[in-house]
Design a protein around this motif. Structure first.
Motif, PDB file in Angstrom:
ATOM      1  N   ALA A   1       2.295   1.786  -3.371  1.00  0.00           N
ATOM      2  CA  ALA A   1       1.296   2.274  -4.320  1.00  0.00           C
ATOM      3  C   ALA A   1       0.953   3.738  -4.096  1.00  0.00           C
ATOM      4  N   GLY A   2       1.566   4.350  -3.083  1.00  0.00           N
ATOM      5  CA  GLY A   2       1.362   5.782  -2.877  1.00  0.00           C
ATOM      6  C   GLY A   2       0.567   6.173  -1.655  1.00  0.00           C
ATOM      7  N   GLU A   3       0.147   5.214  -0.845  1.00  0.00           N
ATOM      8  CA  GLU A   3      -0.601   5.567   0.360  1.00  0.00           C
ATOM      9  C   GLU A   3       0.352   6.158   1.399  1.00  0.00           C
ATOM     10  N   HIS A   4      -0.078   7.215   2.061  1.00  0.00           N
ATOM     11  CA  HIS A   4       0.761   7.922   3.014  1.00  0.00           C
ATOM     12  C   HIS A   4       0.399   7.531   4.449  1.00  0.00           C
TER      13      HIS A   4
ATOM     14  N   ARG B   1       0.840  -1.207   0.000  1.00  0.00           N
ATOM     15  CA  ARG B   1       0.000   0.000   0.000  1.00  0.00           C
ATOM     16  C   ARG B   1       0.875   1.257   0.000  1.00  0.00           C
ATOM     17  N   ALA B   2       1.953   1.223   0.767  1.00  0.00           N
ATOM     18  CA  ALA B   2       2.860   2.368   0.767  1.00  0.00           C
ATOM     19  C   ALA B   2       3.532   2.523  -0.598  1.00  0.00           C
TER      20      ALA B   2
ATOM     21  N   SER C   1      -3.373   8.739   5.778  1.00  0.00           N
ATOM     22  CA  SER C   1      -4.385   7.920   5.119  1.00  0.00           C
ATOM     23  C   SER C   1      -5.494   7.509   6.081  1.00  0.00           C
TER      24      SER C   1
END
Length: 285
Positions: free
Chosen positions: A90-93, A87-88, A246
């Motif tokens: 893929a761009g999740e903060h 998830r990180a 997020s």
């Protein structure tokens, strides 16, 4: 305290200072040598922790004294589970630099409970927090898996892996550059029982809970979060919030409302360590 001539009451600095310190001359430099300033090395101060519970169970701290002034501790969970890597990627903060910047701008000390997985993902930010005297960083497990069954849908750790998970988190914090992680632990989800407290017994940690739930996790209304905190705070309160963009996107805005209003009400902001230090019956290190 530095003694008068003839007595040595200071600690020599390393290197060249060793040659100029002490000796039969009462600390005076010898022929041909110039005086070297003497440095006092401050004693190591151990953070306050609570005494173990019955049978050596890890102690649990929920709030500070209600009668020693209007102090409140804002605490922030830096959550990231062991399997959140994709998830990180893929761009999740899972970080929140804006929130940390707001706390600095508002001059608010705070305690950050950080998972080891978060420190692995954001080592520069972990190091920055760990070296900023305004903050203290403490252990929130490595995996962010629950220490009991049925805890907010989190996967549960078996009892024989709990201590290893805590130790792995401590190692991750230190590897990221946090020089002195505090001897405090926050259970993922806040869930614990006698078995989990027994698993942590002997590690020298105080489990830190809270008495004010901010409700910021997955919230979209910053005003509602702020009102919930303001309605719940009492002298000695520990407020639980989150510093993951997020999962808690409105926390920064809520904090910018909460801080000036609590100050208007006469509250001062402290770290958890100060509240624990005020608690009757605490022990140091």
């Amino acid at each position: 305290m530095i003694a008068r001539a003839g007595r040595i009451g200071a600690v020599c600095v390393l290197g060249a200072a060793l040659a100029a310190c002490g000796g039969a001359g009462g600390g005076r430099p010898g022929p041909g040598r110039s005086a070297v300033p003497v440095s006092i090395i401050p004693p190591v101060v151990r953070p306050p922790v609570l005494a173990p519970g019955p049978g050596g169970l890890a102690p649990v701290f929920e709030h500070g004294p209600r009668t020693r002034g209007r102090a409140v501790a804002l605490t922030f969970d830096a959550d990231m589970t062991a399997d959140d890597g994709p998830r990180a990627a893929a761009g999740e903060h899972f970080d929140n630099p804006g929130l940390i910047g707001a706390l600095r701008a508002l001059k608010v000390p705070a305690t950050v409970f950080m998972t080891g997985r978060w420190a692995d993902e954001y080592p520069a930010q972990a190091r920055d927090l760990g070296r900023d005297p305004r903050f203290e960083v403490a252990n929130h497990s490595y995996s962010h898996h629950a220490f009991t069954a049925g805890c907010h849908g989190l996967p549960a750790l078996p009892a024989d892996r709990m201590r290893a998970d805590v130790r792995r988190a401590d190692a991750a914090l230190k590897n990221a550059g946090v020089p002195h992680p505090m001897p405090y632990f926050r259970f993922p989800g806040g869930c614990h029982d006698e078995r989990s407290l027994r698993a942590l017994g002997g590690l020298g940690v105080t489990a830190v809970q809270w008495d004010v739930v901010s409700g910021d996790a997955f919230a979209t209304d910053a005003g509602a979060v702020a009102r919930q905190v303001l309605d719940g705070v009492r002298p000695g309160s520990v407020v639980v919030l989150h510093c993951t963009r997020s999962a808690a996107p409105v926390t920064e805005r809520a904090v910018r409302t909460v801080v000036p209003e609590l100050r208007r009400r006469g509250y001062r902001f402290v770290k958890v360590s100060e509240l624990i230090g005020q608690t009757d019956g605490h022990r140091s290190g």
